[in-house]
Design a protein around this motif. Sequence first.
Motif, mmCIF file in Angstrom:
data_model
loop_
_atom_site.group_PDB
_atom_site.id
_atom_site.type_symbol
_atom_site.label_atom_id
_atom_site.label_comp_id
_atom_site.label_asym_id
_atom_site.label_seq_id
_atom_site.Cartn_x
_atom_site.Cartn_y
_atom_site.Cartn_z
ATOM 1 N N ILE A 243 42.115 31.574 12.589
ATOM 2 C CA ILE A 243 41.094 30.522 12.583
ATOM 3 C C ILE A 243 41.702 29.183 12.965
ATOM 4 N N ILE A 244 42.847 28.863 12.407
ATOM 5 C CA ILE A 244 43.521 27.600 12.736
ATOM 6 C C ILE A 244 43.884 27.560 14.218
ATOM 7 N N GLU A 245 44.329 28.699 14.750
ATOM 8 C CA GLU A 245 44.681 28.764 16.179
ATOM 9 C C GLU A 245 43.453 28.527 17.048
ATOM 10 N N GLN A 246 42.324 29.115 16.689
ATOM 11 C CA GLN A 246 41.104 28.914 17.469
ATOM 12 C C GLN A 246 40.628 27.461 17.391
ATOM 13 N N CYS A 247 40.783 26.840 16.228
ATOM 14 C CA CYS A 247 40.395 25.433 16.096
ATOM 15 C C CYS A 247 41.246 24.546 16.990
ATOM 16 N N ARG A 248 42.527 24.826 17.040
ATOM 17 C CA ARG A 248 43.435 24.020 17.861
ATOM 18 C C ARG A 248 43.121 24.128 19.347
#
Length: 557
Positions: free
Chosen positions: A331-336
């Motif tokens: 999720i953090i990777e997709q947000c970035r």
Amino acid sequence: MRRRLAAGIPVDHMEKGNGKSQRSRLCVLASLSALFWFLLFYVHFAVIGGPSPSLDESVEMKTVKDRVGSINKPRKVRESFPFMRALRTVDNKSDPCGGRYIYVHDLPPKFNEDMLKECKSLSLWTNMCKFTSNKGLGPPLENVEGVFSNTGWYATNQFAVDVIFSNRMKQYECLTKDSSIAAAIFVPFYAGLDISRYLWGYNTSVRDAASLELVDWLSKRPEWSVMGGKDHFLVAGRITWDFRRLTDLDSDWGSKLLFLPAARNMSMLVVESSPWNANDFAIPYPTYFHPAKDSDVFIWQDRMRKLERPWLFSFAGAPRPDNPKSIRGQIIEQCRKSKVGKLLECDFGESKCHSPSSIMQMFQSSLFCLQPQGDSYTRRSAFDSMLAGCIPVFFHPGSAYTQYTWHLPRNFSKYSVFIPEDDIRKRNVSIEERLKQISPEQVKIMREEVISLIPRLIYADPRSRLETLKDAFDVSVAAIINKVTKLRKDIVEGRTNDNFIEENSWKYELLEEGQREVGAHEWDPFFSKPKDANADSGSSSAKAAKNSWKNEQREQT
């Protein structure tokens, strides 16, 4: 030619004989009529059962049945139930508190107030004294950045529900000193604050001491004997796994409060419940907003409707590298990578995640707020985001749908988006693309639904009372009263639920009104992980609870 009368029988005797014959026929008809009505009553009430009557009607029908010889459940038997006086208040339409009275046990202060006097010892890493101030709301928040409204905002600790709920109960409009008319009985034990003192570095006997003393004290009270504690409830502002220790090994986690035989009869309100157990119920985590009057809520809701929301979605949180099943990293990777996604990384130490203003500002500027599992199923962030009018996106049904069934609609698609964890973990589904598929018109409808839910997700200021709105406290108390009242009526009518399977508790909470049986469910795979003999999540849930405390420690150091 007139027929001659029978010889030897005078006319006047004949007339008398006819009168007797008529009376005999009337007696026969009356007997047949009485028999008809007896059979009618018997078939209707004893065989068919008919629709559920009111309590007064029930008593009248039982009296009629007694008169015609039925002894199915005579009035004396009904009146022998010690809770009948309380149950009859439901039908007293002239009493605004009829069926809503709450009796509060006057516990020795060691179970509640004494803990607040020793607030510095409530946590190893947090000075809970400031968070137990203002009736459990904590210190007021300054509205420097204009994110909050002018009043009603506090730096509330997410585990302060014990104190908030008990103080709200003091303002409840239908308190009674007469337990015989009480719809339910409240036990003001600060279970969450109690266990927080002894989780680290104490043996099991110390962790269990207050719980054992409490049930011993309760079991000796006359109020307890009425239903063996099944009309009692208490509140613990922590997750259920802190109270579900399976063994007496000092290395095992938490206390065994919820496994004590007496506690199995009581209802315990926690901020996260167990899917596999029937004696706990989830209530919302406290947010930062605690309005003192209805207008405070209306003004806030109107403000959330009018906000411009430049971000499609956002996430506030930290990764869980120690948990291979966690999807937070993805999720953090997709947000970035997304140009329409906002990320507030909660690195330990100095972080904007520790600032209520920063968190609420991000939620207010987002259409959707991502809410994956925390260390356990649930997280406070879900309620903070909905307070901001942000549509939550859940990845596990245990994060909301099987938890807060009293406070959230059964039709979860009305107010949220569900993306199964495996869609992120294995199939590499794009959160951005999935959310873009939702039309602007549908987004507007969903956001309005979220905003309409705000009153029932927040706890009003315990020093006041809302007039027309029902807050999280009101919803919870009404649900408990409904639960106890239904149980009492089932007892009176002899209804049992012999097919109840406790391990399927989460399914029963999703049944429609009147349904009693559960079967296969689309969410079975989410709750089918191995469990030990006690039908609990065992070591995995204990580990989750332990990790939540470790993260709390890191945030404070």
